[in-house]
Design a protein around this motif. Structure first.
Motif, PDB file in Angstrom:
ATOM      1  N   PHE A  83      38.439  50.459  45.285  1.00  0.00           N
ATOM      2  CA  PHE A  83      39.652  49.894  45.868  1.00  0.00           C
ATOM      3  C   PHE A  83      39.384  49.193  47.203  1.00  0.00           C
ATOM      4  N   MET A  84      38.166  49.330  47.719  1.00  0.00           N
ATOM      5  CA  MET A  84      37.840  48.754  49.026  1.00  0.00           C
ATOM      6  C   MET A  84      37.641  47.250  48.907  1.00  0.00           C
ATOM      7  N   LEU A  85      38.277  46.546  49.814  1.00  0.00           N
ATOM      8  CA  LEU A  85      38.207  45.093  49.817  1.00  0.00           C
ATOM      9  C   LEU A  85      37.142  44.607  50.787  1.00  0.00           C
ATOM     10  N   ASP A  86      36.454  43.558  50.385  1.00  0.00           N
ATOM     11  CA  ASP A  86      35.502  42.887  51.256  1.00  0.00           C
ATOM     12  C   ASP A  86      36.230  41.765  51.980  1.00  0.00           C
ATOM     13  N   PRO A  87      35.742  41.362  53.144  1.00  0.00           N
ATOM     14  CA  PRO A  87      36.418  40.288  53.891  1.00  0.00           C
ATOM     15  C   PRO A  87      36.549  38.996  53.081  1.00  0.00           C
ATOM     16  N   GLU A  88      35.595  38.734  52.195  1.00  0.00           N
ATOM     17  CA  GLU A  88      35.639  37.482  51.423  1.00  0.00           C
ATOM     18  C   GLU A  88      36.519  37.566  50.172  1.00  0.00           C
ATOM     19  N   ASP A  89      37.082  38.719  49.863  1.00  0.00           N
ATOM     20  CA  ASP A  89      37.969  38.844  48.709  1.00  0.00           C
ATOM     21  C   ASP A  89      39.270  38.089  48.959  1.00  0.00           C
ATOM     22  N   THR A  90      39.615  37.222  48.028  1.00  0.00           N
ATOM     23  CA  THR A  90      40.871  36.471  48.102  1.00  0.00           C
ATOM     24  C   THR A  90      41.614  36.649  46.779  1.00  0.00           C
ATOM     25  N   VAL A  91      42.860  36.251  46.772  1.00  0.00           N
ATOM     26  CA  VAL A  91      43.633  36.287  45.525  1.00  0.00           C
ATOM     27  C   VAL A  91      42.884  35.503  44.454  1.00  0.00           C
ATOM     28  N   GLU A  92      42.448  34.301  44.806  1.00  0.00           N
ATOM     29  CA  GLU A  92      41.773  33.445  43.840  1.00  0.00           C
ATOM     30  C   GLU A  92      40.460  34.049  43.355  1.00  0.00           C
ATOM     31  N   SER A  93      39.641  34.558  44.277  1.00  0.00           N
ATOM     32  CA  SER A  93      38.322  35.076  43.877  1.00  0.00           C
ATOM     33  C   SER A  93      38.438  36.348  43.052  1.00  0.00           C
ATOM     34  N   VAL A  94      39.359  37.221  43.402  1.00  0.00           N
ATOM     35  CA  VAL A  94      39.518  38.483  42.661  1.00  0.00           C
ATOM     36  C   VAL A  94      40.132  38.225  41.290  1.00  0.00           C
ATOM     37  N   ARG A  95      41.099  37.316  41.210  1.00  0.00           N
ATOM     38  CA  ARG A  95      41.660  36.988  39.897  1.00  0.00           C
ATOM     39  C   ARG A  95      40.591  36.396  38.986  1.00  0.00           C
ATOM     40  N   ALA A  96      39.755  35.517  39.517  1.00  0.00           N
ATOM     41  CA  ALA A  96      38.685  34.910  38.718  1.00  0.00           C
ATOM     42  C   ALA A  96      37.665  35.965  38.289  1.00  0.00           C
ATOM     43  N   ALA A  97      37.308  36.857  39.188  1.00  0.00           N
ATOM     44  CA  ALA A  97      36.357  37.921  38.851  1.00  0.00           C
ATOM     45  C   ALA A  97      36.938  38.855  37.799  1.00  0.00           C
ATOM     46  N   HIS A  98      38.230  39.104  37.880  1.00  0.00           N
ATOM     47  CA  HIS A  98      38.890  39.958  36.884  1.00  0.00           C
ATOM     48  C   HIS A  98      38.871  39.280  35.512  1.00  0.00           C
TER      49      HIS A  98
END
Length: 156
Positions: A83-98
């Motif tokens: 559940f820990m977020l990295d500073p570079e995590d964004t809505v766009e990047s996490v949705r794409a990774a998912h």
């Protein structure tokens, strides 16, 4: 064929995919600040829920079913860390990774039968079990996300 008339495999796959879509949709219409907003004492935020769902896909399908070592796919050691977020995590990047993790999970699962067995802490579990587990886990987290997003939108 409609999911309500599908055979067992298509039904399970379809239900998992519905929940995957619900998880990804948590982040629709949220900006990066809203997606990181902490509304509960735990690490649970909308963005963290989707990041955790990536972890779940990778644990069950990429590691357990495909047999790729957890370290090779860079899985955190604990559920809380997922559940820990990295500073570079964004809505766009996490949705794409998912979306990418889900696609890989589909590819992995396609190579196995529902009765194929995989190790789960020293016990065998079938792909059928994994699909059922994923349906309930993702549905639970999609519900968490719905509540968080409702609170965020209400505060706009």
């Amino acid at each position: 064929m409609k999911i309500g008339q599908a055979d067992e495999r298509a039904l399970l796959e379809g239900m998992v995919d519905i929940q995957r879509d619900e998880i990804n949709a948590i982040l629709e219409d949220l900006d990066d600040e809203e997606a990181r907003r902490k509304l509960v004492p735990s690490l649970t935020t909308p963005l963290a829920l989707v990041k955790h769902a990536i972890f779940v896909e990778k644990v069950w399908f990429h590691a357990r079913v495909a047999g790729v070592p957890r370290k090779e796919i860079r899985l955190p050691d604990t559920v809380d860390e997922s559940f820990m977020l990295d500073p570079e995590d964004t809505v766009e990047s996490v949705r794409a990774a998912h979306r990418a993790a889900c696609e890989r999970s589909r590819e992995v699962a396609a190579g196995h039968e529902l009765d194929d067995a995989f190790d789960w802490h020293g016990n065998p579990v079938s792909l059928r079990f994994i699909y059922a587990h994923m349906i309930q886990e993702l549905a639970r987290h999609a519900g968490h996300g719905d509540i968080l997003v409702e609170q965020i939108r209400a505060g706009r």
